[in-house]
Design an enzyme around this catalytic site. Structure first.
Site, PDB file in Angstrom:
ATOM      1  CD  GLU A   1      74.898  56.523  76.098  1.00  0.00           C
ATOM      2  OE1 GLU A   1      74.550  57.665  75.792  1.00  0.00           O
ATOM      3  OE2 GLU A   1      75.950  55.979  75.685  1.00  0.00           O
TER       4      GLU A   1
ATOM      5  CG  ASP B   1      71.159  65.852  69.739  1.00  0.00           C
ATOM      6  OD1 ASP B   1      71.744  64.961  69.095  1.00  0.00           O
ATOM      7  OD2 ASP B   1      70.725  65.665  70.893  1.00  0.00           O
TER       8      ASP B   1
ATOM      9  CE  LYS C   1      69.956  58.535  70.744  1.00  0.00           C
ATOM     10  NZ  LYS C   1      70.183  59.640  69.816  1.00  0.00           N
TER      11      LYS C   1
ATOM     12  CE  LYS D   1      69.862  63.499  72.794  1.00  0.00           C
ATOM     13  NZ  LYS D   1      71.175  63.319  72.164  1.00  0.00           N
TER      14      LYS D   1
ATOM     15  CE1 TYR E   1      75.863  62.798  70.930  1.00  0.00           C
ATOM     16  CE2 TYR E   1      74.054  64.346  70.718  1.00  0.00           C
ATOM     17  CZ  TYR E   1      74.901  63.423  70.144  1.00  0.00           C
ATOM     18  OH  TYR E   1      74.807  63.134  68.811  1.00  0.00           O
TER      19      TYR E   1
ATOM     20  CD  GLU F   1      70.071  59.221  74.342  1.00  0.00           C
ATOM     21  OE1 GLU F   1      69.594  60.253  73.842  1.00  0.00           O
ATOM     22  OE2 GLU F   1      71.255  58.885  74.175  1.00  0.00           O
TER      23      GLU F   1
ATOM     24  CB  SER G   1      68.391  57.613  67.429  1.00  0.00           C
ATOM     25  OG  SER G   1      68.507  58.993  67.688  1.00  0.00           O
TER      26      SER G   1
HETATM   27  P1  13P Z   1      75.834  58.367  69.625  1.00  0.00           P
HETATM   28  O1  13P Z   1      75.130  57.628  68.546  1.00  0.00           O
HETATM   29  O2  13P Z   1      77.026  59.102  69.165  1.00  0.00           O
HETATM   30  O3  13P Z   1      76.076  57.535  70.849  1.00  0.00           O
HETATM   31  O4  13P Z   1      74.873  59.546  70.132  1.00  0.00           O
HETATM   32  C1  13P Z   1      73.548  59.532  69.950  1.00  0.00           C
HETATM   33  C2  13P Z   1      72.904  60.490  70.866  1.00  0.00           C
HETATM   34  O5  13P Z   1      72.045  61.229  70.453  1.00  0.00           O
HETATM   35  C3  13P Z   1      73.266  60.506  72.276  1.00  0.00           C
HETATM   36  O6  13P Z   1      72.304  61.252  72.995  1.00  0.00           O
END
Ligand code: 13P
Length: 395
Positions: free
Chosen positions: A221, A65, A261, A178, A395, A219, A332
């Protein structure tokens, strides 16, 4: 001292009627704990079945994505122009791989543009995936916005009109979404404002997804940028995850119909101390064990700039970690599933076979790792051992 039952019951009744109780502010949440069901039992059943399908038997997710800009950076590295047609061609190679891919990949996350693209025979990508038994997902967040008064921290946009977008995507065959929230580690980061704000936005998004029949991938991160050690990443990841699960509970999100995630707990990219996959696994599972309820069916890690091989080895160690693991622990991955395939493709149709073989190899390896059964053969190609780190990754 032993109190008889009648005395206790009398005392309880008198207390419940008392002036003290009515005025006692701290007891009010108990009195106010009404339940307004947010989802029917049919909706819950559908959501939990979708979530379980995605992570069944070691399956994971292909995150395909990438926004137009992010895909542009990927294509630039292999000297391919970032046109809609080139993005379509690469994704066609991924999605038209042999049907056995569905033994390793349970879901694919698409970008809006890709959801409506077709293969060279005119067939919608989403139908190709569905026919392989793969669940179709969509990126729903719309990128970061600055959080004023913080040290360049961000929140994520996309809540306005989200319910209408989710309803349309559901009609178009999408079953999960997501939303990527980003936290950064530095001297004063992440701030408690950034943690709370991003947790709340994730919970609001998750609730809206579920109302529309989409399983939310949650997610949060924690970026790998920085020179912090493993212990510090674990500390921050625990704080972030604890805030996320408090917010999900506040927003009445049905955990059985979600997937998490997260980042794996790793040292910062610039940390000079190196850690083994077993140390990464222990720190990661400890953080998850302390913060993520067992009701969550699956945890699908992002690869976060690790090389393809490191992402697989770490996932394998996580699934061999001697701590309780009540959830499926899977992947993922974006970069760690596509780097070798992109390098093999190089923008040339003639490289179809090599591209698809490279993608299949990573998918199978990660499926084995998600069951703790990956055996590193030592014959990795150069692309699979290269770091895929990008500073302040978007992203
Ligand atoms: P990476 O696995 O490249 O970190 O990205 C996954 C993703 O979907 C980030 O939102």
């Amino acid at each position: 001292m032993k109190l008889n039952g009648a005395f206790c019951a009398g005392f309880r009744e008198a207390f419940q009627k008392s002036y003290v109780l009515k005025k006692c502010y701290y007891l009010r949440p108990v009195i106010m704990a009404h339940r307004f069901p947010a989802l029917t039992s049919e909706q819950k059943k559908e959501l939990s079945e979708i979530a379980q399908r995605i992570v069944a038997n070691g399956k994971g997710i292909l995150a395909a994505d990438e926004s137009v800009g992010t895909m542009g950076n990927r294509l630039q590295r292999i000297k391919v122009e970032n046109t809609e047609e080139n993005r379509r061609q690469f994704r066609e190679l991924l999605f038209s791989v042999d049907n056995s891919i569905s033994q390793s990949i349970g879901g694919v996350i698409l970008f809006h543009e890709t959801l409506y693209q077709k293969d060279s025979q005119g067939k919608l990508f989403r139908n190709i995936l569905k026919e392989k038994g793969i669940v179709v997902g969509i990126k729903l967040d719309q990128g970061g916005a600055p959080l004023a008064g913080t040290n360049k921290e961000t929140t994520i946009q996309g809540l306005d009109g989200l319910s209408e977008r989710c309803a349309q995507y559901k009609k178009d065959g999408v079953d999960f979404g997501k939303w990527r929230a980003v936290l950064r580690i530095s001297d004063q980061c992440p701030s408690s404002l950034a943690i709370q704000e991003n947790a709340n936005a994730l919970a609001r998004y998750a609730s809206i997804c579920q109302q529309n029949g989409l399983v939310p991938i949650v997610e949060p991160e924690v970026l790998p940028d920085g020179d912090h050690d493993l212990e510090h990443c674990q500390y921050v990841s625990e704080k972030v995850l604890a805030a996320v699960y408090k917010a999900l509970n506040d927003h009445h999100v049905y955990l059985e119909g979600t997937l998490l995630k997260p980042n794996m707990v790793t040292a910062g990219h610039a940390c000079t101390k190196k850690y083994t996959p077993e140390q990464v696994a222990m720190a990661t599972v400890t953080a998850l064990h302390r913060t993520v309820p067992a009701a969550v069916p699956g945890i699908c890690f992002l690869s976060g700039g690790m090389s393809e091989e490191d992402a697989t080895l770490n996932l394998n160690a996580i699934n061999r970690c001697p701590l309780p693991r009540p959830w499926k622990l899977s992947f993922s991955y974006g970069r760690a599933l596509q780097a070798s395939a992109l390098a093999a493709w190089g923008g040339k149709a003639a490289n179809k076979k090599a591209t698809q073989e490279a993608f299949m190899k990573r998918a199978v390896a990660n499926c084995q790792a998600a069951q703790g059964q990956y055996v590193h053969t030592g014959s990795s190609g150069a692309a699979s051992t290269q770091s895929l780190f990008t500073a302040s990754y978007t992203y």
